[in-house]
Enzyme design. Structure first.
Site, PDB file in Angstrom:
ATOM      1  N   ASN A   6      85.420   4.691 113.513  1.00 25.08           N
ATOM      2  CA  ASN A   6      86.467   3.677 113.360  1.00 25.08           C
ATOM      3  C   ASN A   6      85.845   2.310 113.658  1.00 25.08           C
ATOM      4  O   ASN A   6      85.684   1.927 114.812  1.00 25.08           O
ATOM      5  CB  ASN A   6      87.612   3.998 114.341  1.00 25.08           C
ATOM      6  CG  ASN A   6      88.739   2.994 114.255  1.00 25.08           C
ATOM      7  OD1 ASN A   6      88.756   2.143 113.365  1.00 25.08           O
ATOM      8  ND2 ASN A   6      89.675   3.084 115.188  1.00 25.08           N
ATOM      9  N   TRP A   7      85.516   1.606 112.587  1.00 27.34           N
ATOM     10  CA  TRP A   7      84.814   0.326 112.755  1.00 27.34           C
ATOM     11  C   TRP A   7      85.736  -0.786 113.254  1.00 27.34           C
ATOM     12  O   TRP A   7      85.278  -1.879 113.577  1.00 27.34           O
ATOM     13  CB  TRP A   7      84.183  -0.114 111.434  1.00 27.34           C
ATOM     14  CG  TRP A   7      83.050   0.747 110.964  1.00 27.34           C
ATOM     15  CD1 TRP A   7      82.501   1.828 111.615  1.00 27.34           C
ATOM     16  CD2 TRP A   7      82.317   0.626 109.732  1.00 27.34           C
ATOM     17  NE1 TRP A   7      81.480   2.365 110.869  1.00 27.34           N
ATOM     18  CE2 TRP A   7      81.341   1.648 109.704  1.00 27.34           C
ATOM     19  CE3 TRP A   7      82.386  -0.259 108.649  1.00 27.34           C
ATOM     20  CZ2 TRP A   7      80.455   1.812 108.645  1.00 27.34           C
ATOM     21  CZ3 TRP A   7      81.507  -0.090 107.596  1.00 27.34           C
ATOM     22  CH2 TRP A   7      80.546   0.927 107.587  1.00 27.34           C
ATOM     23  N   LYS A   8      87.032  -0.525 113.282  1.00 26.27           N
ATOM     24  CA  LYS A   8      88.001  -1.549 113.718  1.00 26.27           C
ATOM     25  C   LYS A   8      87.678  -2.884 113.038  1.00 26.27           C
ATOM     26  O   LYS A   8      87.324  -2.885 111.863  1.00 26.27           O
ATOM     27  CB  LYS A   8      87.999  -1.651 115.250  1.00 26.27           C
ATOM     28  CG  LYS A   8      88.236  -0.295 115.925  1.00 26.27           C
ATOM     29  CD  LYS A   8      88.509  -0.406 117.406  1.00 26.27           C
ATOM     30  CE  LYS A   8      88.718   0.983 118.001  1.00 26.27           C
ATOM     31  NZ  LYS A   8      89.163   0.969 119.376  1.00 26.27           N
ATOM     32  N   HIS A  91      97.289   4.702 115.279  1.00 23.96           N
ATOM     33  CA  HIS A  91      96.322   4.295 116.314  1.00 23.96           C
ATOM     34  C   HIS A  91      97.054   3.422 117.344  1.00 23.96           C
ATOM     35  O   HIS A  91      97.938   2.641 116.981  1.00 23.96           O
ATOM     36  CB  HIS A  91      95.158   3.528 115.681  1.00 23.96           C
ATOM     37  CG  HIS A  91      94.024   3.331 116.637  1.00 23.96           C
ATOM     38  ND1 HIS A  91      94.068   2.384 117.632  1.00 23.96           N
ATOM     39  CD2 HIS A  91      92.850   3.982 116.785  1.00 23.96           C
ATOM     40  CE1 HIS A  91      92.957   2.456 118.350  1.00 23.96           C
ATOM     41  NE2 HIS A  91      92.199   3.416 117.857  1.00 23.96           N
ATOM     42  N   GLU A 161      93.777  10.428 121.747  1.00 22.14           N
ATOM     43  CA  GLU A 161      93.111   9.215 122.221  1.00 22.14           C
ATOM     44  C   GLU A 161      93.912   8.608 123.370  1.00 22.14           C
ATOM     45  O   GLU A 161      94.785   7.751 123.133  1.00 22.14           O
ATOM     46  CB  GLU A 161      93.023   8.177 121.098  1.00 22.14           C
ATOM     47  CG  GLU A 161      92.170   8.588 119.929  1.00 22.14           C
ATOM     48  CD  GLU A 161      91.549   7.358 119.282  1.00 22.14           C
ATOM     49  OE1 GLU A 161      90.323   7.291 119.222  1.00 22.14           O
ATOM     50  OE2 GLU A 161      92.289   6.458 118.872  1.00 22.14           O
ATOM     51  N   GLY A 167      87.789   2.036 124.431  1.00 18.07           N
ATOM     52  CA  GLY A 167      87.073   0.766 124.507  1.00 18.07           C
ATOM     53  C   GLY A 167      86.338   0.528 125.804  1.00 18.07           C
ATOM     54  O   GLY A 167      86.068  -0.614 126.163  1.00 18.07           O
ATOM     55  N   SER A 209      86.000   6.022 124.177  1.00 22.69           N
ATOM     56  CA  SER A 209      84.701   5.858 124.847  1.00 22.69           C
ATOM     57  C   SER A 209      83.738   7.024 124.617  1.00 22.69           C
ATOM     58  O   SER A 209      83.041   7.440 125.545  1.00 22.69           O
ATOM     59  CB  SER A 209      84.901   5.614 126.338  1.00 22.69           C
ATOM     60  OG  SER A 209      85.702   4.467 126.521  1.00 22.69           O
ATOM     61  N   GLY A 230      84.795   4.604 118.259  1.00 18.67           N
ATOM     62  CA  GLY A 230      85.009   3.182 117.991  1.00 18.67           C
ATOM     63  C   GLY A 230      83.745   2.377 118.211  1.00 18.67           C
ATOM     64  O   GLY A 230      82.835   2.370 117.374  1.00 18.67           O
TER      65      GLY A 230
HETATM   66  P1  PGA Z   1      86.273   3.464 121.476  1.00 22.75           P
HETATM   67  O1  PGA Z   1      87.483   3.486 120.433  1.00 22.75           O
HETATM   68  O2  PGA Z   1      85.290   4.536 121.033  1.00 22.75           O
HETATM   69  O3  PGA Z   1      85.710   2.096 121.374  1.00 22.75           O
HETATM   70  O4  PGA Z   1      86.856   3.779 122.803  1.00 22.75           O
HETATM   71  C1  PGA Z   1      88.009   4.679 119.957  1.00 22.75           C
HETATM   72  C2  PGA Z   1      89.235   4.393 119.142  1.00 22.75           C
HETATM   73  O5  PGA Z   1      90.045   3.538 119.541  1.00 22.75           O
HETATM   74  O6  PGA Z   1      89.441   4.996 118.071  1.00 22.75           O
END
Ligand code: PGA
Length: 247
Positions: A6-8, A91, A161, A167, A209, A230
């Site tokens: 998930n590149w956000k 999400h 999640e 994050g 994470s 992410g």
């Molecule tokens: P993260 O994000 O790996 O940066 O914690 C995961 C997500 O929100 O899909």
């Protein structure tokens, strides 16, 4: 194993997007894992064009509309036309911007109607000692899948999640034993929603994470089918190292 990157909004130029795709293609050849990239939508077509690799693509979100006079919206149909085969739905970062349970259920229906496999994100804000987080997650799953036909429910991938783990760094992610318990619980909820043995086909992912430092431990005892990654998915070296832990 299914790895969803998930590149956000971390990736903001096409050069970086193409570099990450090239790395993912190499990884898809080298490891026994399915890699799904969820880029920001303006890059989707450029990445999916001429793609003959095992890498697949996801929308980071889809519109709850089915088109028309809706400025700024991108529908399930448009994402499918651009080459996506999955759609992340619900999400926590979209829920925070207004996605309700009703909107999420509608998005899942639109995704399925256009051949996109929904990746439904669920997860509690915090863990309480009374186990209320379990009923919270159950409610999120039930309200998202409840209105679907049973055979459609089986197509939905559930990504657990917990918000408190997103994050951060690997040390703040979930403990493997707690994840194992939650995966079991989610499979139980799915079994209640799906007739006969069909819930056995349902995939359950974990996100929050996930990094090279913890993915192996998380995979080892939790019986999880894959990960939603992410921040660690947008650095080519870190992502490569992370995926290689699964070999
Ligand atoms: P993260 O994000 O790996 O940066 O914690 C995961 C997500 O929100 O899909």
């Amino acid at each position: 194993m299914l790895i969803v990157a998930n590149w956000k909004a971390y990736v903001e130029d096409i050069k970086k997007a193409k570099k990450l795709l090239a790395v993912s293609k190499r990884l898809a050849r080298a490891v026994d894992a399915t890699i799904v990239l969820a880029p920001p939508s303006p890059f989707l077509s450029a990445l999916t064009a001429h793609n003959k690799s095992k890498v697949s693509f996801a929308a980071q979100d889809i519109s709850h509309t089915t088109g028309g006079a809706k400025t700024g919206e991108a529908t399930a149909q448009a994402y499918a036309a651009a080459g996506a085969t999955y759609a992340i739905i619900g999400h926590s970062e979209r829920r925070a911007l207004g996605d309700t349970e009703k909107i999420i259920a509608e998005k899942i229906e639109h995704a399925l109607a256009h051949g996109l496999t929904p990746i439904l994100c669920v997860g509690e804000h915090e863990r309480d000692s009374d186990g209320r987080y379990l009923s919270f997650v159950r409610e999120e799953i039930t309200s998202a899948l409840g209105l679907l036909m049973p055979k459609e429910r089986a197509k939905v991938i559930v990504a657990y999640e917990p918000l408190w783990a997103i994050g951060k760094t690997a040390t703040e992610a979930i403990e493997s034993a707690d994840l194992a318990e939650m995966v079991l619980y989610i499979r139980k909820v799915l079994a209640e929603l799906l007739p006969g043995k069909s819930s056995r086909q349902s995939l359950v992912l974990y996100g929050g994470s996930v990094e090279a430092a913890n993915i192996r431990d998380l995979a080892a005892i939790s019986n999880v089918d894959g990960f939603l990654v992410g921040h660690a998915s947008v650095d080519p070296a870190a992502f490569s190292l992370l995926v290689k832990q699964l070999t």
